[in-house]
Design a protein around this motif. Structure first.
Motif, PDB file in Angstrom:
ATOM      1  N   PHE A 254     -13.926  13.442  -4.296  1.00  0.00           N
ATOM      2  CA  PHE A 254     -13.001  12.687  -3.447  1.00  0.00           C
ATOM      3  C   PHE A 254     -13.690  11.444  -2.898  1.00  0.00           C
ATOM      4  O   PHE A 254     -13.124  10.352  -2.908  1.00  0.00           O
ATOM      5  N   LYS A 255     -14.917  11.606  -2.433  1.00  0.00           N
ATOM      6  CA  LYS A 255     -15.665  10.460  -1.889  1.00  0.00           C
ATOM      7  C   LYS A 255     -15.918   9.414  -2.964  1.00  0.00           C
ATOM      8  O   LYS A 255     -15.913   8.219  -2.685  1.00  0.00           O
ATOM      9  N   ASP A 256     -16.148   9.838  -4.205  1.00  0.00           N
ATOM     10  CA  ASP A 256     -16.339   8.882  -5.305  1.00  0.00           C
ATOM     11  C   ASP A 256     -15.105   8.030  -5.511  1.00  0.00           C
ATOM     12  O   ASP A 256     -15.206   6.858  -5.867  1.00  0.00           O
TER      13      ASP A 256
ATOM     14  N   SER B 175      -3.179  13.004  -2.976  1.00  0.00           N
ATOM     15  CA  SER B 175      -3.888  11.716  -3.000  1.00  0.00           C
ATOM     16  C   SER B 175      -5.024  11.735  -4.010  1.00  0.00           C
ATOM     17  O   SER B 175      -5.218  10.775  -4.755  1.00  0.00           O
ATOM     18  N   TYR B 176      -5.762  12.830  -4.021  1.00  0.00           N
ATOM     19  CA  TYR B 176      -6.862  12.951  -4.982  1.00  0.00           C
ATOM     20  C   TYR B 176      -6.331  12.892  -6.413  1.00  0.00           C
ATOM     21  O   TYR B 176      -6.842  12.143  -7.246  1.00  0.00           O
TER      22      TYR B 176
ATOM     23  N   GLU C  21     -13.131   7.018  -3.236  1.00  0.00           N
ATOM     24  CA  GLU C  21     -12.988   6.070  -2.121  1.00  0.00           C
ATOM     25  C   GLU C  21     -13.729   4.775  -2.369  1.00  0.00           C
ATOM     26  O   GLU C  21     -13.486   3.800  -1.681  1.00  0.00           O
ATOM     27  N   ARG C  22     -14.609   4.751  -3.325  1.00  0.00           N
ATOM     28  CA  ARG C  22     -15.417   3.545  -3.574  1.00  0.00           C
ATOM     29  C   ARG C  22     -14.693   2.538  -4.387  1.00  0.00           C
ATOM     30  O   ARG C  22     -13.786   2.651  -5.035  1.00  0.00           O
TER      31      ARG C  22
ATOM     32  N   LYS D  98       0.833  -1.194   0.000  1.00  0.00           N
ATOM     33  CA  LYS D  98       0.000   0.000   0.000  1.00  0.00           C
ATOM     34  C   LYS D  98       0.869   1.245   0.000  1.00  0.00           C
ATOM     35  O   LYS D  98       1.963   1.238   0.552  1.00  0.00           O
TER      36      LYS D  98
ATOM     37  N   CYS E 256       0.888   4.925   1.584  1.00  0.00           N
ATOM     38  CA  CYS E 256       0.245   5.713   2.630  1.00  0.00           C
ATOM     39  C   CYS E 256       0.784   7.134   2.535  1.00  0.00           C
ATOM     40  O   CYS E 256       1.972   7.370   2.737  1.00  0.00           O
TER      41      CYS E 256
ATOM     42  N   THR F 110      -3.715  15.649   0.932  1.00  0.00           N
ATOM     43  CA  THR F 110      -5.073  15.428   0.429  1.00  0.00           C
ATOM     44  C   THR F 110      -5.151  15.712  -1.065  1.00  0.00           C
ATOM     45  O   THR F 110      -5.686  14.908  -1.840  1.00  0.00           O
TER      46      THR F 110
ATOM     47  N   ASP G  93      -3.741   4.964   0.847  1.00  0.00           N
ATOM     48  CA  ASP G  93      -4.359   5.471   2.070  1.00  0.00           C
ATOM     49  C   ASP G  93      -3.891   6.900   2.301  1.00  0.00           C
ATOM     50  O   ASP G  93      -2.748   7.238   1.994  1.00  0.00           O
TER      51      ASP G  93
ATOM     52  N   ALA H   7      -4.847   9.333  -7.277  1.00  0.00           N
ATOM     53  CA  ALA H   7      -5.896   8.322  -7.444  1.00  0.00           C
ATOM     54  C   ALA H   7      -6.778   8.609  -8.655  1.00  0.00           C
ATOM     55  O   ALA H   7      -7.467   7.711  -9.141  1.00  0.00           O
TER      56      ALA H   7
END
Length: 84
Positions: free
Chosen positions: A79-81, A44-45, A83-84, A27, A29, A41, A61, A48
């Motif tokens: 961002f929440k999308d 990471s966005y 995470e799925r 992973k 992190c 933040t 992570d 990803a």
């Protein structure tokens, strides 16, 4: 924050891509405290969101401490999308 990330992003991404090639089962992190948490933040966005992120098969992570709020409601939803 965005200017600093823009300046550093490509170098960090190249380094992480190399590590993923060598240690693909591990992973990543991303961490940060205070303003570093905001940059973590945003990084990471963006990382990803890369088109080849899912092909790397690595998990990402994010752990941030005492970070200021980053983005607006649309950023939060995007961002929440991820995470799925």
């Amino acid at each position: 924050f965005p200017e600093y990330l823009e300046e550093k992003y490509d170098g960090i991404k190249r380094h992480l891509d190399g590590l993923q090639g060598e240690y693909g089962h591990c992973k990543i992190c991303v961490t940060g405290h205070s303003l570093g948490g905001a940059i973590a933040t945003l990084f990471s966005y963006r990382y990803a969101s890369e088109p080849d992120f899912s092909a790397r098969k690595g998990a990402l992570d994010l752990v941030s401490f005492a970070s200021p709020h980053v983005g607006d409601r649309s950023f939060s939803a995007a961002f929440k999308d991820l995470e799925r």
